[in-house]
Design a protein around this motif. Sequence first.
Motif, PDB file in Angstrom:
ATOM      1  N   MET A  80      -8.049  -6.910  -6.630  1.00  0.00           N
ATOM      2  CA  MET A  80      -6.790  -7.636  -6.571  1.00  0.00           C
ATOM      3  C   MET A  80      -5.667  -6.603  -6.653  1.00  0.00           C
ATOM      4  O   MET A  80      -5.688  -5.726  -7.522  1.00  0.00           O
ATOM      5  CB  MET A  80      -6.670  -8.622  -7.739  1.00  0.00           C
ATOM      6  N   LEU A  81      -4.716  -6.690  -5.737  1.00  0.00           N
ATOM      7  CA  LEU A  81      -3.558  -5.801  -5.724  1.00  0.00           C
ATOM      8  C   LEU A  81      -2.337  -6.705  -5.644  1.00  0.00           C
ATOM      9  O   LEU A  81      -2.037  -7.261  -4.585  1.00  0.00           O
ATOM     10  CB  LEU A  81      -3.617  -4.851  -4.530  1.00  0.00           C
ATOM     11  N   THR A  82      -1.658  -6.889  -6.769  1.00  0.00           N
ATOM     12  CA  THR A  82      -0.642  -7.921  -6.846  1.00  0.00           C
ATOM     13  C   THR A  82       0.475  -7.567  -7.823  1.00  0.00           C
ATOM     14  O   THR A  82       0.287  -6.713  -8.691  1.00  0.00           O
ATOM     15  CB  THR A  82      -1.301  -9.267  -7.257  1.00  0.00           C
ATOM     16  N   ALA A  83       1.586  -8.234  -7.662  1.00  0.00           N
ATOM     17  CA  ALA A  83       2.705  -8.046  -8.585  1.00  0.00           C
ATOM     18  C   ALA A  83       2.526  -8.862  -9.864  1.00  0.00           C
ATOM     19  O   ALA A  83       3.234  -8.646 -10.841  1.00  0.00           O
ATOM     20  CB  ALA A  83       4.012  -8.448  -7.903  1.00  0.00           C
ATOM     21  N   ARG A  84       1.587  -9.773  -9.852  1.00  0.00           N
ATOM     22  CA  ARG A  84       1.344 -10.599 -11.041  1.00  0.00           C
ATOM     23  C   ARG A  84       0.699  -9.758 -12.129  1.00  0.00           C
ATOM     24  O   ARG A  84      -0.373  -9.211 -11.943  1.00  0.00           O
ATOM     25  CB  ARG A  84       0.471 -11.790 -10.699  1.00  0.00           C
ATOM     26  N   PHE A 106       1.934   0.372  -7.498  1.00  0.00           N
ATOM     27  CA  PHE A 106       0.685   1.027  -7.828  1.00  0.00           C
ATOM     28  C   PHE A 106       0.677   2.444  -7.282  1.00  0.00           C
ATOM     29  O   PHE A 106       1.525   2.819  -6.480  1.00  0.00           O
ATOM     30  CB  PHE A 106      -0.504   0.238  -7.261  1.00  0.00           C
ATOM     31  N   ILE A 107      -0.284   3.213  -7.725  1.00  0.00           N
ATOM     32  CA  ILE A 107      -0.461   4.581  -7.236  1.00  0.00           C
ATOM     33  C   ILE A 107      -1.509   4.518  -6.114  1.00  0.00           C
ATOM     34  O   ILE A 107      -2.674   4.184  -6.382  1.00  0.00           O
ATOM     35  CB  ILE A 107      -0.934   5.511  -8.369  1.00  0.00           C
ATOM     36  N   PRO A 108      -1.122   4.795  -4.874  1.00  0.00           N
ATOM     37  CA  PRO A 108      -2.074   4.676  -3.764  1.00  0.00           C
ATOM     38  C   PRO A 108      -3.377   5.456  -3.974  1.00  0.00           C
ATOM     39  O   PRO A 108      -4.458   4.957  -3.643  1.00  0.00           O
ATOM     40  CB  PRO A 108      -1.290   5.212  -2.555  1.00  0.00           C
ATOM     41  N   GLU A 109      -3.292   6.646  -4.534  1.00  0.00           N
ATOM     42  CA  GLU A 109      -4.513   7.434  -4.748  1.00  0.00           C
ATOM     43  C   GLU A 109      -5.442   6.774  -5.768  1.00  0.00           C
ATOM     44  O   GLU A 109      -6.660   6.898  -5.683  1.00  0.00           O
ATOM     45  CB  GLU A 109      -4.177   8.860  -5.176  1.00  0.00           C
ATOM     46  N   GLU A 110      -4.861   6.080  -6.728  1.00  0.00           N
ATOM     47  CA  GLU A 110      -5.685   5.347  -7.697  1.00  0.00           C
ATOM     48  C   GLU A 110      -6.455   4.237  -6.979  1.00  0.00           C
ATOM     49  O   GLU A 110      -7.647   4.043  -7.220  1.00  0.00           O
ATOM     50  CB  GLU A 110      -4.815   4.763  -8.802  1.00  0.00           C
ATOM     51  N   LEU A 111      -5.784   3.512  -6.097  1.00  0.00           N
ATOM     52  CA  LEU A 111      -6.463   2.474  -5.326  1.00  0.00           C
ATOM     53  C   LEU A 111      -7.585   3.077  -4.488  1.00  0.00           C
ATOM     54  O   LEU A 111      -8.690   2.538  -4.442  1.00  0.00           O
ATOM     55  CB  LEU A 111      -5.471   1.728  -4.436  1.00  0.00           C
TER      56      LEU A 111
END
Length: 123
Positions: A80-84, A106-111
Amino acid sequence: MQTVLVCDDDELLVELLSHRLGSRGYRVVVASDGGAAVVQAAQCSPDAIVLDMMMPVLDGQQVLRRLKADVATADIPIIMLTARRQERDIVGALELGADDYLVKPFIPEELMSRLARLMAARR
């Protein structure tokens, strides 16, 4: 080539993720609403899904419920990638079967690292 389904209605975010994932050798499939996300997941059998919570047609929780209830898609790792960011949203998604949860911004590299870990564990 591993496939990642990106489900989000934010065009700039989709473009960013498509670029990052593509540069790492992933095939990217995009769904801009929840209904399309369910259809795309069934059609392309992705190796992982990045799913937003707030989307048109079906929201992320509805999509998550449907994917986890379908034998064909139940084992696909979902981030889940969300502002919530409220506890009930995070815990609720994890209880529905999400494999991970990241809050925007978010940190793109973390994803990328989390996706790689989930896909490696699935093999």
